[in-house]
Design a protein around this motif. Structure first.
Motif, PDB file in Angstrom:
ATOM      1  N   GLU A  23       4.344  48.383  30.516  1.00  0.00           N
ATOM      2  CA  GLU A  23       3.559  47.259  31.049  1.00  0.00           C
ATOM      3  C   GLU A  23       2.111  47.678  31.280  1.00  0.00           C
ATOM      4  O   GLU A  23       1.176  46.919  30.986  1.00  0.00           O
ATOM      5  CB  GLU A  23       4.186  46.759  32.347  1.00  0.00           C
ATOM      6  CG  GLU A  23       5.514  46.041  32.141  1.00  0.00           C
ATOM      7  CD  GLU A  23       6.240  45.744  33.445  1.00  0.00           C
ATOM      8  OE1 GLU A  23       5.893  46.377  34.474  1.00  0.00           O
ATOM      9  OE2 GLU A  23       7.165  44.905  33.440  1.00  0.00           O
ATOM     10  N   ASP A  54      14.537  42.861  23.603  1.00  0.00           N
ATOM     11  CA  ASP A  54      14.033  42.731  24.963  1.00  0.00           C
ATOM     12  C   ASP A  54      12.524  42.950  25.007  1.00  0.00           C
ATOM     13  O   ASP A  54      11.808  42.244  25.736  1.00  0.00           O
ATOM     14  CB  ASP A  54      14.738  43.724  25.883  1.00  0.00           C
ATOM     15  CG  ASP A  54      14.483  43.418  27.350  1.00  0.00           C
ATOM     16  OD1 ASP A  54      14.896  42.332  27.802  1.00  0.00           O
ATOM     17  OD2 ASP A  54      13.859  44.248  28.031  1.00  0.00           O
ATOM     18  N   LYS A 100      10.864  39.786  23.866  1.00  0.00           N
ATOM     19  CA  LYS A 100      10.963  38.726  24.874  1.00  0.00           C
ATOM     20  C   LYS A 100      10.019  38.983  26.040  1.00  0.00           C
ATOM     21  O   LYS A 100       9.336  38.068  26.521  1.00  0.00           O
ATOM     22  CB  LYS A 100      12.406  38.638  25.373  1.00  0.00           C
ATOM     23  CG  LYS A 100      12.651  37.540  26.392  1.00  0.00           C
ATOM     24  CD  LYS A 100      14.121  37.505  26.801  1.00  0.00           C
ATOM     25  CE  LYS A 100      14.379  36.428  27.851  1.00  0.00           C
ATOM     26  NZ  LYS A 100      15.809  36.398  28.271  1.00  0.00           N
ATOM     27  N   ARG A 101       9.949  40.226  26.494  1.00  0.00           N
ATOM     28  CA  ARG A 101       9.135  40.557  27.662  1.00  0.00           C
ATOM     29  C   ARG A 101       7.635  40.458  27.376  1.00  0.00           C
ATOM     30  O   ARG A 101       6.855  40.001  28.215  1.00  0.00           O
ATOM     31  CB  ARG A 101       9.446  41.970  28.158  1.00  0.00           C
ATOM     32  CG  ARG A 101      10.763  42.116  28.879  1.00  0.00           C
ATOM     33  CD  ARG A 101      10.983  43.566  29.280  1.00  0.00           C
ATOM     34  NE  ARG A 101      12.281  43.761  29.894  1.00  0.00           N
ATOM     35  CZ  ARG A 101      12.538  43.607  31.188  1.00  0.00           C
ATOM     36  NH1 ARG A 101      11.569  43.239  32.015  1.00  0.00           N
ATOM     37  NH2 ARG A 101      13.743  43.824  31.677  1.00  0.00           N
TER      38      ARG A 101
END
Length: 353
Positions: free
Chosen positions: A166, A203, A206-207
């Motif tokens: 992130e 994932d 999607k994230r």
């Protein structure tokens, strides 16, 4: 973020064939001639791009033999970090020749820079994209410096926690990156197949809402091919001219014939995934006749009523559909019937007659 990235005009994303990067890394084994030949061979195998690594031993580490600077275990056991990078690096003075060769071959060439000086060199050569290696995924100042070039950016996520990914994504975005690819990666050499955890690819997509792929260090092509079926739009694999040649990355690298198989297999996997579609396919049409349908299997006279001995649900499929079986029982036939005739509504007396 966009779900399509363009490198040298080639669209990369889930709606396009997988983008295959042949990672040369240290597999030139200290020979510029080997490196130049590798570009030719990898291009002929079907790779979309070749990637090199841009660093020197001095930009990676310092010449120190303290215990923490020594590698213990694995492929590079016994080396100091400085010794490894001195042996494995692609000299800066080779870069011009490599980019010139790639242009001659109409082959996309780009690199993983490991510090700002390497970015500056690559910018002077008009590199079309950049890759951040897994080990540098937490080097946010480097990511920011690369992102400011405005070029497409690929980041490998090996060893990174979700929080670190992130941070890297935010850093790239905040410094101007608009075309980002995240690569799922297991930073082990070779990477055990049972630890691949390819479900992470979906994932990541999607994230982060960006193009995703796989940087694969496993042996063979099964992991990479499977990754494409799970949405990987880009595959990166280390490739060598000959695995028997000594070199720090040879043991887990593909040989040219395996790279060719990878290009073919991943394209087929992408084609097989296709899209959600319940319509009858053109290739199925000829086999419709071999479905089951209702046929007469006994002789009947006009006016006689059908019972179970007269009809069966059998192949071929040119009669009435099996779902009408119960409705036919007790119905009168309007003409003489021979065994092997397909049931049809025009052979039956209308119900309201």
């Amino acid at each position: 973020m966009t779900n399509t990235v363009y490198i040298n005009g080639r669209a990369i994303g889930p709606q396009h064939p997988p983008y295959i990067i042949a990672e040369l890394s240290a597999n030139h084994n200290g020979s510029l001639a080997n490196a130049l030949l590798s570009l030719e061979v990898f291009k002929s195998c079907g790779a979309d791009a070749v990637k090199i690594q841009s660093y020197t031993a001095d930009t990676m580490t310092i010449d120190c033999d303290r215990p923490e600077f020594k590698i213990q275990g694995g492929l590079w056991d016994g080396y100091t970090l400085y010794e490894l990078y001195k042996e494995a690096h692609t000299p800066f003075e080779w870069h011009q020749a490599l980019f010139d060769k790639a242009a001659e071959l109409e082959l996309t060439l780009f690199s993983s820079p490991f510090d700002e000086s390497a970015v500056d060199l690559l910018e002077s050569l008009n590199a079309p994209a950049y890759k951040v290696a897994s080990f540098e995924a937490t080097d946010l100042p480097l990511i920011a410096y690369i992102a400011k070039t405005g070029k497409p950016l690929i980041i490998s996520t090996g060893m990174a926690s979700l929080e670190e990914i992130e941070e890297a994504v935010s850093c790239a975005k905040n410094n101007g990156c608009r075309e980002l690819v995240l690569l799922h990666c297991i930073s082990a050499y070779p990477a055990p197949v049972e630890q691949a955890n390819l479900a992470t690819i979906q994932d990541l997509a999607k994230r982060f809402g960006c193009v995703v792929g796989l940087s694969d260090h496993s042996l063979g092509n099964i992991v990479a091919t499977t990754a494409v079926s799970l949405g990987a739009a880009l595959i990166e694999k280390h490739v060598t001219l000959d695995r028997n040649q000594p070199g720090p990355d040879s043991a887990f690298s593909l040989e040219p014939h395996e790279l060719k198989e990878l290009c073919n297999q991943t394209k087929l996997a992408w084609q097989a995934v296709g899209q959600i579609d319940y319509s009858r396919k053109k290739s199925e049409e000829a086999n419709l006749q071999f479905r089951r349908s209702i046929y007469f299997v006994k002789e009947m006279r006009a006016g006689e009523k059908i019972n179970k001995k007269h009809i069966r649900r059998i192949r071929p499929g040119l009669g009435l559909e099996p779902k009408f079986y119960e409705q036919l029982l007790g119905r009168e036939v309007v003409q003489d019937i021979k065994p092997g005739m397909a049931c049809a509504w025009n052979l039956l007396k209308p119900i309201d007659s």
